[in-house]
Enzyme design. Structure first.
Site, PDB file in Angstrom:
ATOM      1  N   HIS A 149       0.716  -1.071  -0.073  1.00  0.00           N
ATOM      2  CA  HIS A 149       0.002   0.035  -0.056  1.00  0.00           C
ATOM      3  C   HIS A 149       0.852   1.299   0.069  1.00  0.00           C
ATOM      4  O   HIS A 149       0.394   2.287  -0.188  1.00  0.00           O
ATOM      5  CB  HIS A 149      -0.864  -0.150   1.371  1.00  0.00           C
ATOM      6  N   ASP A 185      -3.290 -10.377  -2.287  1.00  0.00           N
ATOM      7  CA  ASP A 185      -3.659  -9.932  -0.951  1.00  0.00           C
ATOM      8  C   ASP A 185      -5.037  -9.598  -1.060  1.00  0.00           C
ATOM      9  O   ASP A 185      -5.621  -8.969  -2.282  1.00  0.00           O
ATOM     10  CB  ASP A 185      -2.634  -8.926  -0.608  1.00  0.00           C
ATOM     11  N   HIS A 187      -6.478  -7.004  -0.162  1.00  0.00           N
ATOM     12  CA  HIS A 187      -6.693  -5.420  -0.581  1.00  0.00           C
ATOM     13  C   HIS A 187      -5.904  -4.962  -1.679  1.00  0.00           C
ATOM     14  O   HIS A 187      -4.870  -5.753  -2.007  1.00  0.00           O
ATOM     15  CB  HIS A 187      -6.252  -4.661   0.757  1.00  0.00           C
ATOM     16  N   ASP A 277      -5.039 -12.620   4.113  1.00  0.00           N
ATOM     17  CA  ASP A 277      -6.074 -12.042   4.462  1.00  0.00           C
ATOM     18  C   ASP A 277      -7.288 -12.215   3.566  1.00  0.00           C
ATOM     19  O   ASP A 277      -8.337 -11.831   3.760  1.00  0.00           O
ATOM     20  CB  ASP A 277      -6.157 -10.559   4.561  1.00  0.00           C
TER      21      ASP A 277
END
Length: 380
Positions: A149, A185, A187, A277
């Site tokens: 990120h 991931d 996200h 996740d």
């Protein structure tokens, strides 16, 4: 039983100094103590999750396939290959002032955090250099804090430095012509995408929960229309998946969207960005992957690396916040990357009924949009 050959081993790069990043306690990832809860939980990005991954790779049935290597901290000069001077200076100053600073929502720079972030970046660079120098084909940067990120000019989502992005830039600077980044991931890998958004030398593909923007630190939406700009138009492919897509939904996305794009791009280096996740039991995601799903993704990626990259594949750790199941899912992913004929480790908890019907409809719509709007994919 004899040890596996070097071509069937994964070189894991790790440094226990990364455990010194203390993210604190509170209500989930807020750091908040409301005063009326007797038990506060650890921040989800805590050292326990990584301790278990180290442990399962050291002691689990995959251990004979693992070679361990020590990482080292990145230099400021190395960080500047992806990040701006101003941003790096801000983090240095915050660390000099003793840390204890929330850089952005849920992202805490505490004493020990900056050095851990340097180790995460440097360890990932060491893993990539190991491949580039011809010492091995498969390497796994087992790192925290995560990085995907982190954008060139700001932190985001528990991330300070973009570990994968730094490794990709190193590969380009070392002569690689085309680098694929596949991020699974839960996200959106917005920071990596942002770093190469105007480049046609890096194809960034992200399979993620359809979560949208979550504020100033994460302005990107991860939607299908974020395709890149300038020379990079068509080289950022987002696959926002509906909640609960599961093993079948992810497998369908890989077969129908990811693999055709990779075949057209023809990379000479691959980076697989992994986060557990997206598992069925993670507190930070809703995607319902099990060990079987991760194992199959690993197998698909390995075969693409064998075909296009001379088997050269860097794996970079990101999220995954269920302290025990994340470790099992890493084990399964690496089993798949090794393309082993049978699972080494059974799934201790995953029974989750799946109905991929809706996920398939969404993926078909994404596929049609990309075929219409991405020049590279118009004749697929």
């Amino acid at each position: 039983m004899s040890a596996p050959s070097t071509s069937c081993r994964i070189n894991v790069f790790w440094h226990d100094g990364m455990l010194n990043h203390d993210t604190g306690k509170g209500v989930f990832d807020t750091g908040m103590n409301p005063g009326f809860l007797e038990v506060l939980e650890k921040h989800p990005e805590n050292s326990d999750r990584i301790r278990n991954i180290v442990s399962i790779l050291s002691k689990g049935p995959i251990s004979s396939y693992i070679s361990w290597h020590s990482g080292s901290p990145a230099t400021i000069h190395q960080l500047l290959s992806f990040h701006s001077q101003e941003y790096v200076d801000m983090l240095i100053e915050a660390d000099k002032n003793g840390g204890n600073k929330e850089i952005c929502c849920g992202t805490f720079l505490n004493p020990g955090s900056f050095n851990a972030a340097l180790l995460a970046a440097g360890t990932t660079l060491s893993a990539m250099k190991y491949i580039l120098d011809g010492y091995g084909e498969l390497a796994y940067a087992l790192v925290r804090p995560p990085g995907h990120h982190a954008q060139p000019t700001q932190a985001d989502g528990y991330c300070f430095f973009n570990n994968a992005g730094l490794a990709v830039q190193l590969a380009l600077d070392s002569g690689c012509k085309k680098v694929l980044v596949l991020d699974i991931d839960v996200h959106y890998g917005n920071g990596t995408a942002e770093g190469f958004y105007r480049s046609d030398k890096v194809l960034t593909v992200s399979l993620h929960m359809n979560h949208g923007s979550w504020g100033p630190s994460h302005p990107q939406n991860g939607t299908v229309d974020e395709l890149g700009e300038g020379e990079g138009f068509g080289y950022n492919l987002n696959v926002p998946l509906p909640n609960g897509s599961g093993d079948e939904g992810y497998g369908y996305a890989m077969r129908e969207v990811v693999i055709p794009a990779v075949e057209k791009f023809e990379p000479d280096m691959m980076v697989l960005v992994i986060g557990q996740d997206s598992s069925a039991f993670d507190p930070n995601g809703r995607q319902c992957l099990t060990m079987d799903g991760y194992r199959e993704i690993g197998r698909m990626v390995r075969r693409l690396a064998d075909k296009h990259c001379g088997s050269r594949l860097l794996i970079v750790q990101e999220g995954g916040y269920h302290v025990t199941y994340s470790a099992y899912c890493v084990h399964a992913t690496l089993e798949g990357v090794l393309d082993l004929p049978h699972p080494l480790l059974s799934d201790p908890i995953a029974y989750y009924p799946e109905d991929e019907t809706f996920a398939v409809k969404v993926i078909e719509a994404i596929k049609q949009f990309q075929m219409k709007n991405v020049p590279m994919l118009k004749d697929v």
